[in-house]
Write a protein that holds these residues in place. Structure first.
Motif, PDB file in Angstrom:
ATOM      1  N   TYR A   1      33.122  58.760 -46.214  1.00  0.00           N
ATOM      2  CA  TYR A   1      34.538  58.957 -45.911  1.00  0.00           C
ATOM      3  C   TYR A   1      35.132  60.028 -46.809  1.00  0.00           C
ATOM      4  O   TYR A   1      35.872  60.907 -46.363  1.00  0.00           O
TER       5      TYR A   1
ATOM      6  N   PHE B   1      36.818  63.431 -45.533  1.00  0.00           N
ATOM      7  CA  PHE B   1      38.225  63.700 -45.839  1.00  0.00           C
ATOM      8  C   PHE B   1      38.373  65.048 -46.553  1.00  0.00           C
ATOM      9  O   PHE B   1      39.276  65.826 -46.249  1.00  0.00           O
TER      10      PHE B   1
ATOM     11  N   TYR C   1      41.840  66.575 -45.005  1.00  0.00           N
ATOM     12  CA  TYR C   1      42.877  65.587 -45.293  1.00  0.00           C
ATOM     13  C   TYR C   1      44.000  66.163 -46.151  1.00  0.00           C
ATOM     14  O   TYR C   1      45.157  65.728 -46.045  1.00  0.00           O
ATOM     15  N   SER C   2      43.711  67.142 -46.970  1.00  0.00           N
ATOM     16  CA  SER C   2      44.745  67.719 -47.846  1.00  0.00           C
ATOM     17  C   SER C   2      45.918  68.261 -47.038  1.00  0.00           C
ATOM     18  O   SER C   2      47.071  68.255 -47.505  1.00  0.00           O
TER      19      SER C   2
ATOM     20  N   ILE D   1      47.084  66.928 -44.312  1.00  0.00           N
ATOM     21  CA  ILE D   1      47.896  65.754 -43.956  1.00  0.00           C
ATOM     22  C   ILE D   1      48.738  65.331 -45.148  1.00  0.00           C
ATOM     23  O   ILE D   1      49.945  65.080 -45.028  1.00  0.00           O
TER      24      ILE D   1
ATOM     25  N   SER E   1      45.357  62.138 -52.365  1.00  0.00           N
ATOM     26  CA  SER E   1      43.910  61.907 -52.335  1.00  0.00           C
ATOM     27  C   SER E   1      43.509  60.777 -53.273  1.00  0.00           C
ATOM     28  O   SER E   1      42.629  59.970 -52.950  1.00  0.00           O
TER      29      SER E   1
ATOM     30  N   VAL F   1      44.506  57.477 -51.634  1.00  0.00           N
ATOM     31  CA  VAL F   1      43.605  57.180 -50.517  1.00  0.00           C
ATOM     32  C   VAL F   1      42.246  56.715 -51.028  1.00  0.00           C
ATOM     33  O   VAL F   1      41.656  55.765 -50.497  1.00  0.00           O
TER      34      VAL F   1
ATOM     35  N   THR G   1      44.492  58.408 -40.208  1.00  0.00           N
ATOM     36  CA  THR G   1      43.161  58.775 -40.686  1.00  0.00           C
ATOM     37  C   THR G   1      42.625  57.717 -41.639  1.00  0.00           C
ATOM     38  O   THR G   1      41.452  57.338 -41.571  1.00  0.00           O
ATOM     39  N   VAL G   2      43.475  57.233 -42.511  1.00  0.00           N
ATOM     40  CA  VAL G   2      43.065  56.206 -43.472  1.00  0.00           C
ATOM     41  C   VAL G   2      42.821  54.884 -42.751  1.00  0.00           C
ATOM     42  O   VAL G   2      41.820  54.191 -43.002  1.00  0.00           O
TER      43      VAL G   2
ATOM     44  N   LEU H   1      37.580  60.675 -36.943  1.00  0.00           N
ATOM     45  CA  LEU H   1      38.533  61.066 -37.982  1.00  0.00           C
ATOM     46  C   LEU H   1      39.265  62.359 -37.609  1.00  0.00           C
ATOM     47  O   LEU H   1      40.439  62.530 -37.969  1.00  0.00           O
TER      48      LEU H   1
ATOM     49  N   ALA I   1      43.218  62.530 -37.512  1.00  0.00           N
ATOM     50  CA  ALA I   1      43.924  63.575 -38.256  1.00  0.00           C
ATOM     51  C   ALA I   1      44.896  64.325 -37.357  1.00  0.00           C
ATOM     52  O   ALA I   1      46.017  64.671 -37.776  1.00  0.00           O
TER      53      ALA I   1
ATOM     54  N   ASP J   1      47.934  62.225 -36.917  1.00  0.00           N
ATOM     55  CA  ASP J   1      48.772  62.291 -38.112  1.00  0.00           C
ATOM     56  C   ASP J   1      49.559  63.591 -38.175  1.00  0.00           C
ATOM     57  O   ASP J   1      50.756  63.597 -38.498  1.00  0.00           O
TER      58      ASP J   1
END
Length: 573
Positions: free
Chosen positions: A10, A14, A20-21, A23, A34, A37, A106-107, A358, A362, A365
């Motif tokens: 994961y 991410f 993910y950054s 988001i 981060s 999460v 996403t989480v 994911l 994302a 999100d």
């Protein structure tokens, strides 16, 4: 076997695949850093491994049962659900004003997959509640939100989805359930619903049913359907469960798997309920819940695949059989080429399916944070792919896990077969995978292919940039993407939807195969093509990506060959 949440996977996805950054940089999710999460995923991993996974076998061997009109759940399930509820895991993405965490989808997708890998039967309960929470957030009145959302988010109450009837499965518009206005703002709902996951149980105080029914003036078909919230116990003036509503569990289904998850036949006899959304707006409101559930069900498939993979890996590393065919081998079946092939393919497919799910989360999100129609279109396009490919991966990997075990895989005591039996239904519920594929080639191409081509452009741009540095992986992916583009254009040129539908499933699978190549290439580039992820990407490109050739060929055949055979000829012995 002890389940271990794949936390490093994961974290890698991410950080390096789904960005993910980006988001976390949005105002809406500024608190979901981060570090936060990572802590959330770590805690969820411990819960899944320590509290939920030990219940998996109990649920299979000691199923839920109906006793004097009340469903009794499998040993330990009440305690397991309590641990999920008290940890706040049901309301991870729910609105903070009602007690939710407000975390990105996403989480939530990652956490749900962990819990599904630990015990799919139990995880289905919070997943149903999460879908109902989202439907109420978007469509319910302020009064219903204030009363029901805090209880659902806390896990004091749970939610269900009531669509299917004995005569109305995928054809929801054929339902016969009716709703009559009571004159006080409430309605009397009457009808029977089948296949209701967690339709009743003893793990929470109340069960809240979202029920599709038709008002007296509702027109035929889906356009005349409304949605009603019908609780098992009617809330009293203090908002606590009061008198029993006029609904009951007729029976529980006897299923191939998911024995720990009670699947009920529900009877509503003038049960009191409240309208959710406008009259005749039931399908729109219900699809909010179903789209949430479709991504979640894709995650269920991936979770089952992860559990099956872990069990197969452990067995292969321990089982000694025959002479080792390689120098300095371990003496276990892990030395044998075919076993190594199965495990490598299983691992490569799990990575691809997880990354696609994911990516979809994302996009959801980013759409919710920015309001961008582009992100919304991407999320909508990826949803049927994430659902279908995630569940197909679950079936394929769990079946292969049985094969790795050999004869012992066919013996129930090893637990390998349970993964396949449990996951099989995920390709059926929340819209069969065939329906997902039909949606992809019909509704999702109604924009002229804009969303599809935007996704293909994204893959090709990345692949172009990687061609010089990593030609062995980038070249076959670029060619596959071009072939997929051509087939997408072919689909758009077909005016007869049935022509598209005949090739819908292979088209979806081919799209997933290309996206899987994309995420594997990303992984390889991240580690500069020198480590285990590059080796796994090589397996994917050599053994799985080539499937796109036959899939796209089938996608373009059309439907004439299927209908050349009459129904009588197909049915003949």
């Amino acid at each position: 076997m002890s389940y271990r949440a794949p936390l490093s996977e994961y974290q890698f996805l991410f950080d390096h695949v789904v960005n993910y950054s980006e988001i976390a940089a949005q105002d809406r999710f500024e608190d979901a850093t981060s570090d936060v999460v990572a802590a959330v995923l770590n805690e969820a991993g411990h819960l899944s491994a320590d509290k939920i996974a030990p219940l998996n076998r109990n649920g299979d061997l000691t199923p839920a049962y109906l006793e004097n009109g009340v469903v009794r759940t499998s040993p330990g399930f009440a305690e397991g659900f309590k641990a999920i509820a008290e940890g706040g895991w049901i309301g991870m993405s729910a609105q903070p004003e009602f007690g939710g965490m407000g975390l990105p989808m996403t989480v939530t997708t990652a956490v749900n997959e962990m819990m599904a890998g630990a015990c799919l039967s139990l995880q289905l309960a919070p997943l149903m509640s999460q879908g109902q929470i989202e439907a109420l957030e978007h469509h319910a009145s302020d009064e219903l939100k204030a009363l029901y959302l805090p209880k659902l988010i806390s896990g004091e109450w749970t939610g269900t989805m009531n669509l299917t009837e004995p005569q109305a499965g995928s054809d929801v518009g054929a339902l016969s359930s009716k709703a009559e206005p009571n004159g006080d703002g409430s309605f009397s709902v009457t009808g029977q619903k089948i296949y209701i996951s967690w339709g009743d149980h003893d793990v929470a105080e109340n069960v809240c049913h979202l029920v599709l029914a038709r008002l007296p003036d509702g027109v035929a078909g889906t356009k005349g359907i409304s949605l009603f919230l019908v609780p098992k116990y009617l809330p009293d003036d203090a908002g606590n469960p009061g008198v029993a509503n006029t609904l009951k569990v007729v029976s529980l289904e006897h299923k191939m798997g998911l024995h720990g998850s009670p699947t009920a036949v529900m009877q509503f006899d003038g049960a009191k309920g409240w309208l959710v959304g406008p009259e005749a707006g039931g399908m729109r409101a219900m699809f909010t819940m179903m789209n949430n559930a479709r991504l979640g069900v894709g995650g269920q498939g991936i979770g089952a695949a992860e559990g099956a993979l872990q069990k197969a890996m452990i067995y292969a590393c321990e089982r000694k059989q025959g002479r080792s065919p390689i120098e300095n081998g371990t003496g276990t079946i892990m030395d044998h080429a075919d076993v190594r092939r199965m495990l490598a393919v299983m691992k490569a497919d799990v990575f691809a399916a997880r990354a696609i799910a994911l990516m979809c989360a994302a996009a959801i999100d980013m759409q919710s944070a920015t309001g961008s129609s582009g992100w919304g279109a991407k999320a909508a396009f990826l949803t049927p792919i994430a659902k279908a490919f995630g569940t197909e991966t679950g079936m394929r990997v769990s079946e292969m896990g049985v094969q790795v075990h050999g004869g012992m895989g066919f013996i129930e005591e090893t637990g390998a077969a349970q993964f396949y039996r449990d996951v099989r239904v995920t390709a059926i519920y929340e819209g069969t995978n065939g329906i997902q594929a039909m949606d992809l080639v019909a509704r999702k191409l109604m924009d002229g292919g804009d969303a599809a081509f935007a996704l293909l452009d994204e893959v090709e741009q990345f692949t172009e940039a990687a061609r010089e540095a990593c030609p062995a992986l980038a070249e076959p992916l670029w060619e596959a993407t071009e072939s997929l583009r051509e087939t997408t254009e072919w689909m758009l040129a077909q005016d007869a939807l049935n022509t598209r539908f005949a090739g819908a499933v292979p088209y979806l699978k081919a799209f997933a195969r290309v996206l899987g190549g994309y995420v594997h290439l990303k992984a390889a580039i991240t580690e500069q093509r020198k480590g285990s992820r590059t080796k796994l990407a090589t397996v994917y490109m050599a053994r799985l990506l080539p499937e796109h050739v036959s899939l796209l060929s089938e996608a373009r055949v059309g439907d004439s060959d299927l209908y050349a055979l009459s129904a009588d000829e197909l049915a003949s012995v």
